[in-house]
Design an enzyme around this catalytic site. Structure first.
Site, PDB file in Angstrom:
ATOM      1  CB  ILE A 135      -0.919   0.005   1.230  1.00 56.87           C
ATOM      2  CG1 ILE A 135      -1.808  -1.242   1.236  1.00 56.87           C
ATOM      3  CG2 ILE A 135      -1.780   1.264   1.253  1.00 56.87           C
ATOM      4  CD1 ILE A 135      -2.616  -1.405   2.508  1.00 56.87           C
ATOM      5  CG  HIS A 136       3.291   4.204  -2.812  1.00 54.59           C
ATOM      6  ND1 HIS A 136       4.550   4.147  -2.243  1.00 54.59           N
ATOM      7  CD2 HIS A 136       3.255   5.340  -3.563  1.00 54.59           C
ATOM      8  CE1 HIS A 136       5.247   5.195  -2.642  1.00 54.59           C
ATOM      9  NE2 HIS A 136       4.478   5.941  -3.440  1.00 54.59           N
ATOM     10  N   PRO A 137       1.493   5.486  -0.252  1.00 54.72           N
ATOM     11  CG  PRO A 137       2.117   7.706   0.161  1.00 54.72           C
ATOM     12  CD  PRO A 137       0.986   6.861  -0.355  1.00 54.72           C
ATOM     13  CD  GLU A 178       5.132   1.665  -0.086  1.00 51.84           C
ATOM     14  OE1 GLU A 178       4.890   1.114  -1.183  1.00 51.84           O
ATOM     15  OE2 GLU A 178       5.057   2.894   0.098  1.00 51.84           O
TER      16      GLU A 178
END
Length: 652
Positions: free
Chosen positions: A624-626, A630
């Site tokens: 999952i960004h940001p 991650e």
């Protein structure tokens, strides 16, 4: 348990007095039988509801619920069945073969049987028949009853414990003890909790709930949050927030708010115990005989109680130095969270997680803080991570005095706070140093509360070196009817969620139809220092000891949280690493994270590790960004490669 008769006697009916007490149920199929099925004569018919109604009123429904509970609690074995049900017949035959007296209520032969079954479903959360209760414990249906018979749990439930005041007495009202008590009560057992807080040398005491709620996890995390908010206020200007008023912290306002919240939790626990029918006694518990305990209240009044089984959940209390002035002038975590005045310039003695967490939030609140360390930081944790925690604390203004230990604490001035002189001696030579502080906080470890509760009178063994209690894999001591859970267990993690889980599962094994044991492997935890350290599984040192260095691969990286970039916080401070067993499909055996919200991130990865997390599974996971989490989906560099892990930006 009664032995099965040989040969079995012929079937004979005994009219149970239980139905006469119920009154609203016709006595057509309720009776007691030993060694055979039963067909009791029909009795007086009575309706469950007023004539002409198809469903009982709310008052009649509550009355029916009460009377069904009377049947369940008043009979050793209570079977709710239907006369034509083959599964019900199998269960009756089982109890007959065991020579056990049982009572039955045929739901197809009572007035408004559908309403009876509906209320019974609400009580047991089971819609089908047969529906079996043994000694007030809900066993379940046919399959679960036979399963309980095969694994020995049914025989355990059938044991008659009526000779004692309680089925279970728990000594200690902390997280583990309360968890065990509530679960045992849910299973229909008569339970007592004894809890008494011996005041600290400074006179501090607290309510029901144990260390975590009162002087541990809860106030610690809230003060940690208070410090983080202060740091966030500094970052806010970089994000465009403008404020002219000088921002300062009010210690008294913070502690008052925290103590108010803790008070609500104390009250909530008492209400919950009352609602579940658990007897709570605010007295000090001490064994006087194998099944007998003495309860002494704060007035010195003594009362005696007996129980079939006991659970020791007394927890631990902070250790003192044993030097001049320690108990007179020093405080511990027992006192800090309710301290009515700001502690001022503080010396924290000890580098345990308690010590470093307290040092971190005190510094975050703007206080002058020094940590005196005898040896290493965070003993028992991964030492690379521990040193990184220490380095960040130093960046936040915490001073460290290494390889020293206090030998004298002297009061120079009285006050709130006063002024204390501390003399410390080097652990490596004759050198001594002196320092002046407002407050000295001891965080040098904790001692188990097991030496004054009469264990020697009943033969329960303890580890004389540390006071902890050795138990087997089902938390049983060397005395069969005495069990122990929580921080007092020898060789087990001292963590609140562990005690809660162990207490709940212990109650289910003692009184229910479960054989599940507490899993003490791969337990996640977090050190709530300003930059949080979350971990699960093995430290690098322990992994090398278990698997050898050549059989491990360590993946690691530094990273820069996006939130820190605009605020201008230091890059290459946060750190992540996993330790993998190369010869087990690179299974992750150690997970370590130093960064914001590490506790929240570690929780999910702990679940994955219980499912056999591997490096390949992490690589296959889309991040999952940001986010900080991650980083574990993109780990590439190994320690063995020696490659540079510094980051140029938040996205690598």
């Amino acid at each position: 348990m009664e032995k099965p008769p040989s040969p079995p006697p012929p079937p004979r009916a005994q009219t149970s007095p239980g139905l006469g007490k119920v009154g609203v149920l016709p006595n057509r199929r309720l009776g007691a039988v030993r060694g055979g099925l039963m067909s009791s004569p029909p009795g007086r018919r009575a309706r469950l509801a007023s004539p002409g109604t198809s469903r009982p009123s709310s008052e009649a429904r509550e009355e029916l619920r009460r009377r069904l509970r009377d049947l369940i609690e008043g009979n050793r074995v209570m079977i709710f069945s239907k006369s034509y049900c083959p599964h019900s017949t199998r269960v009756k035959e089982l109890f007959s073969s065991l020579g056990v007296v049982y009572n039955i209520l045929e739901l197809d032969q009572v007035d408004d049987g559908a309403s009876v079954q509906e209320v019974l479903t609400e009580i047991s959360n089971q819609k089908t028949v047969p529906n079996i209760f043994v000694n007030k414990v809900h066993v379940g249906g046919c399959d679960r009853t036979f399963q309980a018979h095969q694994n020995g749990l049914l025989q355990k439930l059938l044991q008659d414990d009526s000779a004692h005041d309680y089925d279970l007495i728990i000594i200690g009202g902390g997280s583990g003890g309360l968890s065990c008590a509530k679960e045992a009560a849910n299973l229909g057992k008569k339970v007592m909790v004894l809890d008494f807080v011996v005041p600290s040398p400074q006179g501090t005491t607290w309510g029901l709930g144990g260390t975590c709620v009162n002087v541990g996890c809860i106030p610690k995390k809230l003060m940690h949050q208070a410090a983080l908010l202060g740091h966030a206020l500094q970052d806010a200007k970089k994000y465009g927030w403008e404020y002219n008023q000088q921002v300062k912290h009010n210690w008294e306002a913070m502690t008052e708010a925290i103590q108010s919240h803790i008070g609500s939790l104390n009250w909530g626990y008492r209400v919950t115990l009352r609602e579940k029918g658990v007897t709570y006694v605010n007295s000090f518990g001490e064994f006087v005989d194998l099944h007998k305990i003495k309860a002494t209240n704060k007035k010195g009044q003594e009362t005696f109680y007996t129980a079939s089984k006991f659970v020791i959940a007394t927890g631990e209390r902070p250790r003192y130095l044993g030097i001049q002035g320690d108990k007179e002038y020093c405080i511990t975590s027992d006192d800090l969270f309710s301290l009515p005045y700001c502690p001022g310039c503080t010396l924290v003695v000890g580098a345990s997680y308690v010590g470093l967490e307290c040092a971190g939030f005190l510094a975050g609140l703007g206080l002058d803080v020094t940590v005196m360390v005898r040896s290493v930081l965070l003993r028992g944790f991964d030492q690379e991570m521990a040193e990184k925690v220490g380095s960040y604390l130093e960046q936040q203004g915490v001073k460290f005095q290494r390889k020293f230990t206090p030998i004298l604490v002297q009061q120079l001035e009285k006050g709130l706070p006063g002024k204390l002189k501390v003399v410390a001696k080097s652990t490596e030579g004759p050198e001594t140093v002196e320092g002046i502080y407002n407050t000295v906080l001891l965080a040098i470890g904790r001692d188990s509360c097991t030496r004054k509760i009469g264990l020697e009178k009943i033969g329960v063994k303890i580890n004389e070196k540390n006071g902890k209690i050795p138990v087997n894999d089902v938390e049983q001591t060397n005395v069969p009817h005495v069990y122990a859970i929580g921080d007092i267990l020898d060789g087990k993690p001292e963590l609140t969620p562990v005690a809660i889980q162990a207490g709940k599962l212990l109650a289910r094994r003692l009184f229910g139809v479960s054989l599940e044991k507490c899993d003490y492997i791969n337990i996640p935890t977090t050190v709530f220092t300003p930059l949080e350290y979350g971990c699960c599984g093995l430290s690098e040192e322990k992994a090398i000891e278990m698997y050898k260095k050549e059989n491990l691969e360590v993946y690691h990286t530094l990273f820069w949280p996006l939130e820190w970039t605009v605020a201008g916080r230091d890059n290459n401070t946060c750190y992540a690493k996993i330790i993998c067993n190369k010869f087990d499909n690179e299974r992750v055996v150690g997970f370590h994270l130093l960064g914001p919200n590490a506790g929240e991130i570690t929780q999910g990865f702990a679940a994955a590790m219980k499912c056999g997390l591997t490096k390949q599974l992490l690589d296959d996971t889309i991040g999952i960004h940001p986010t900080c989490g991650e980083v574990f989906t993109t780990l590439e560099i190994t320690k063995s490669s020696g490659l540079d892990i510094t980051q140029k930006g938040c996205u690598g």
